[in-house]
Design a protein around this motif. Structure first.
Motif, PDB file in Angstrom:
ATOM      1  N   ASP A   1      32.193  34.765  49.665  1.00 41.29           N
ATOM      2  CA  ASP A   1      32.113  33.817  48.550  1.00 41.29           C
ATOM      3  C   ASP A   1      32.351  34.493  47.205  1.00 41.29           C
ATOM      4  O   ASP A   1      32.951  33.898  46.299  1.00 41.29           O
ATOM      5  N   GLU A   2      31.872  35.709  47.071  1.00 41.96           N
ATOM      6  CA  GLU A   2      32.082  36.476  45.839  1.00 41.96           C
ATOM      7  C   GLU A   2      32.565  37.882  46.203  1.00 41.96           C
ATOM      8  O   GLU A   2      31.842  38.873  46.065  1.00 41.96           O
ATOM      9  N   PRO A   3      33.804  37.982  46.679  1.00 44.13           N
ATOM     10  CA  PRO A   3      34.309  39.271  47.162  1.00 44.13           C
ATOM     11  C   PRO A   3      34.495  40.283  46.038  1.00 44.13           C
ATOM     12  O   PRO A   3      34.783  39.929  44.893  1.00 44.13           O
ATOM     13  N   GLU A   4      34.326  41.543  46.407  1.00 44.12           N
ATOM     14  CA  GLU A   4      34.640  42.655  45.512  1.00 44.12           C
ATOM     15  C   GLU A   4      35.177  43.793  46.359  1.00 44.12           C
ATOM     16  O   GLU A   4      34.948  43.848  47.577  1.00 44.12           O
ATOM     17  N   PHE A   5      35.893  44.711  45.730  1.00 44.04           N
ATOM     18  CA  PHE A   5      36.439  45.854  46.467  1.00 44.04           C
ATOM     19  C   PHE A   5      36.562  47.032  45.521  1.00 44.04           C
ATOM     20  O   PHE A   5      37.024  46.885  44.385  1.00 44.04           O
ATOM     21  N   HIS A   6      36.170  48.197  46.009  1.00 44.76           N
ATOM     22  CA  HIS A   6      36.203  49.402  45.193  1.00 44.76           C
ATOM     23  C   HIS A   6      36.775  50.549  46.032  1.00 44.76           C
ATOM     24  O   HIS A   6      36.087  51.146  46.857  1.00 44.76           O
ATOM     25  N   GLY A   7      38.064  50.812  45.844  1.00 44.45           N
ATOM     26  CA  GLY A   7      38.724  51.884  46.573  1.00 44.45           C
ATOM     27  C   GLY A   7      39.419  52.834  45.626  1.00 44.45           C
ATOM     28  O   GLY A   7      39.276  52.758  44.399  1.00 44.45           O
ATOM     29  N   GLU A   8      40.206  53.718  46.182  1.00 45.51           N
ATOM     30  CA  GLU A   8      40.937  54.695  45.373  1.00 45.51           C
ATOM     31  C   GLU A   8      42.057  54.032  44.587  1.00 45.51           C
ATOM     32  O   GLU A   8      42.346  54.411  43.447  1.00 45.51           O
ATOM     33  N   PHE A   9      42.697  53.014  45.188  1.00 49.10           N
ATOM     34  CA  PHE A   9      43.855  52.375  44.566  1.00 49.10           C
ATOM     35  C   PHE A   9      43.596  50.918  44.175  1.00 49.10           C
ATOM     36  O   PHE A   9      44.185  50.427  43.219  1.00 49.10           O
ATOM     37  N   ILE A  10      42.778  50.237  44.947  1.00 50.51           N
ATOM     38  CA  ILE A  10      42.462  48.832  44.702  1.00 50.51           C
ATOM     39  C   ILE A  10      41.012  48.740  44.258  1.00 50.51           C
ATOM     40  O   ILE A  10      40.112  49.237  44.949  1.00 50.51           O
ATOM     41  N   ASP A  11      40.785  48.098  43.122  1.00 44.42           N
ATOM     42  CA  ASP A  11      39.424  48.047  42.578  1.00 44.42           C
ATOM     43  C   ASP A  11      39.228  46.755  41.789  1.00 44.42           C
ATOM     44  O   ASP A  11      39.975  46.486  40.842  1.00 44.42           O
ATOM     45  N   PHE A  12      38.277  45.944  42.215  1.00 48.07           N
ATOM     46  CA  PHE A  12      37.917  44.772  41.423  1.00 48.07           C
ATOM     47  C   PHE A  12      36.460  44.402  41.679  1.00 48.07           C
ATOM     48  O   PHE A  12      35.944  44.588  42.771  1.00 48.07           O
ATOM     49  N   ASP A  13      35.806  43.915  40.624  1.00 50.53           N
ATOM     50  CA  ASP A  13      34.425  43.451  40.699  1.00 50.53           C
ATOM     51  C   ASP A  13      34.388  42.057  41.324  1.00 50.53           C
ATOM     52  O   ASP A  13      35.446  41.469  41.600  1.00 50.53           O
ATOM     53  N   PRO A  14      33.195  41.508  41.565  1.00 50.93           N
ATOM     54  CA  PRO A  14      33.095  40.213  42.241  1.00 50.93           C
ATOM     55  C   PRO A  14      33.951  39.131  41.581  1.00 50.93           C
ATOM     56  O   PRO A  14      33.992  39.007  40.346  1.00 50.93           O
ATOM     57  N   VAL A  15      34.632  38.354  42.433  1.00 50.44           N
ATOM     58  CA  VAL A  15      35.503  37.274  41.972  1.00 50.44           C
ATOM     59  C   VAL A  15      35.256  36.025  42.816  1.00 50.44           C
ATOM     60  O   VAL A  15      34.661  36.090  43.900  1.00 50.44           O
ATOM     61  N   TRP A  16      35.730  34.885  42.315  1.00 52.53           N
ATOM     62  CA  TRP A  16      35.841  33.677  43.120  1.00 52.53           C
ATOM     63  C   TRP A  16      37.308  33.515  43.478  1.00 52.53           C
ATOM     64  O   TRP A  16      38.177  33.537  42.602  1.00 52.53           O
ATOM     65  N   SER A  17      37.590  33.359  44.746  1.00 54.01           N
ATOM     66  CA  SER A  17      38.975  33.237  45.187  1.00 54.01           C
ATOM     67  C   SER A  17      39.063  32.233  46.332  1.00 54.01           C
ATOM     68  O   SER A  17      38.534  32.473  47.421  1.00 54.01           O
ATOM     69  N   TYR A  18      39.729  31.123  46.078  1.00 52.96           N
ATOM     70  CA  TYR A  18      39.926  30.075  47.073  1.00 52.96           C
ATOM     71  C   TYR A  18      41.372  29.607  46.993  1.00 52.96           C
ATOM     72  O   TYR A  18      42.033  29.849  45.979  1.00 52.96           O
ATOM     73  N   PRO A  19      41.873  28.978  48.105  1.00 55.55           N
ATOM     74  CA  PRO A  19      41.170  28.570  49.319  1.00 55.55           C
ATOM     75  C   PRO A  19      40.922  29.749  50.250  1.00 55.55           C
ATOM     76  O   PRO A  19      41.499  30.829  50.055  1.00 55.55           O
ATOM     77  N   LYS A  20      40.100  29.504  51.248  1.00 47.05           N
ATOM     78  CA  LYS A  20      39.930  30.457  52.333  1.00 47.05           C
ATOM     79  C   LYS A  20      40.853  30.044  53.480  1.00 47.05           C
ATOM     80  O   LYS A  20      41.160  28.862  53.650  1.00 47.05           O
ATOM     81  N   PRO A  21      41.317  30.996  54.292  1.00 46.53           N
ATOM     82  CA  PRO A  21      42.164  30.643  55.429  1.00 46.53           C
ATOM     83  C   PRO A  21      41.426  29.759  56.426  1.00 46.53           C
ATOM     84  O   PRO A  21      40.197  29.788  56.524  1.00 46.53           O
ATOM     85  N   VAL A  22      42.199  28.981  57.176  1.00 42.85           N
ATOM     86  CA  VAL A  22      41.629  28.173  58.262  1.00 42.85           C
ATOM     87  C   VAL A  22      41.151  29.076  59.396  1.00 42.85           C
ATOM     88  O   VAL A  22      40.090  28.859  59.978  1.00 42.85           O
ATOM     89  N   GLN A  23      41.933  30.103  59.702  1.00 38.28           N
ATOM     90  CA  GLN A  23      41.587  31.003  60.800  1.00 38.28           C
ATOM     91  C   GLN A  23      40.374  31.860  60.423  1.00 38.28           C
ATOM     92  O   GLN A  23      40.314  32.415  59.323  1.00 38.28           O
ATOM     93  N   GLU A  24      39.439  31.971  61.335  1.00 37.61           N
ATOM     94  CA  GLU A  24      38.253  32.779  61.084  1.00 37.61           C
ATOM     95  C   GLU A  24      38.660  34.227  60.813  1.00 37.61           C
ATOM     96  O   GLU A  24      39.451  34.814  61.551  1.00 37.61           O
TER      97      GLU A  24
END
Length: 283
Positions: free
Chosen positions: A151-174
């Motif tokens: 619901d509030e994804p975030e990612f912190h890596g060497e190349f990709i980095d972002f704080d919590p966000v809202w991002s929709y839609p979600k895929p149909v596939q689990e």
């Protein structure tokens, strides 16, 4: 039962995605796959892995998400796949949204075949150092999963980095669309096991049987159930003996290659491929 699909470079001068998708679905193919290149630098420093001059379809392709959405909208059940999507050439958040949107609108029919690219100048135009392409690819894939499932994804890596966000839609596939790695280097098998749902090599490039055993060994090392790895092979010729050999090796989906050509050339080939498919699945 083995699944059968077809792939083609979707170009401005070939049969268009809507017509191709309808014709493939009418012949009961399970899936339709489109490769991509955002562009090709005119310097042509990086040699084409296929050898010789680079075919013009490499710089005439439609955007994969747009062309696959057109294919999905023109059909009812055929799966649509990137074969392959050059992951570092796409913004992580935008591409996650594009994939999720396509998966939702199509009713969960999207498959993502992915790779990191072979053209160093092309990748540099997108801001990446060629040597980092696989590290970037891994982080983008892991970030996609967060964007698709949280619901509030975030990612912190060497190349990709972002704080919590809202991002929709979600895929149909689990957990999002299946991600299949389109690579065959000695490192590919561990990468498949590490962060992908399956493997997507090119037919008859190298020793396919030995490669399949390497994939099984990589799964064993990681203590991952080999049966959880989907095995698809593309660029297959309409040769029943070759198809049977690939099935015996352990591939679950066979993808026949089509030329980037007009309907008058492509549709008779679909008829030919349908006959080969019928030898294995009876339809």
């Amino acid at each position: 039962m083995t699944d059968f699909g077809v792939s083609m470079f979707p170009t401005d001068y070939a049969i268009q995605p809507m017509e191709l998708a309808r014709e493939a679905e009418a012949r009961d193919f399970e899936s339709l796959w489109f490769p991509e290149h955002t562009h090709i630098p005119t310097s042509r420093v990086s040699p084409w892995p296929g050898g010789g001059d680079l075919p013009q379809e490499y710089w005439h392709t439609h955007d994969p998400f747009v062309s696959l959405m057109a294919a999905a909208a023109a059909t009812e059940k055929i799966k649509v796949g990137t074969g392959i999507l050059l992951v570092p050439e796409h913004d992580v958040i935008v591409s996650a949204k594009s994939a999720a949107s396509l998966d939702m609108i199509s009713g969960g029919r999207l498959i993502l075949g992915i790779g990191a690219g072979w053209n160093a100048e092309e990748l540099e135009n997108h801001g990446w150092d060629f040597k980092d392409r696989w590290k970037v690819t891994r982080e983008i894939v892991l970030a996609w999963r967060e964007l698709w499932t949280q619901d509030e994804p975030e990612f912190h890596g060497e190349f990709i980095d972002f704080d919590p966000v809202w991002s929709y839609p979600k895929p149909v596939q689990e957990n999002g669309p299946q991600i299949l790695l389109g690579a065959q280097s000695k490192w590919a098998f561990d990468r498949v096991v590490d962060y992908c749902d399956g493997w997507l090599p090119i037919a008859l490039r190298g020793d396919m049987r030995a490669d399949m055993e390497q994939l099984r060994a990589a799964a064993d090392r990681a203590e991952r159930d080999f049966d959880t790895i989907q095995r698809t092979v593309f660029g297959v010729a309409p040769n029943p003996e070759q198809v049977q050999n690939l099935i015996d090796i352990g591939f679950q989906r066979i993808i026949f290659g089509l030329p980037a050509a007009e309907s008058s050339k492509v549709i008779p080939l679909l008829d030919q491929y349908e006959k080969v498919k019928a030898e294995f699945n009876g339809s």
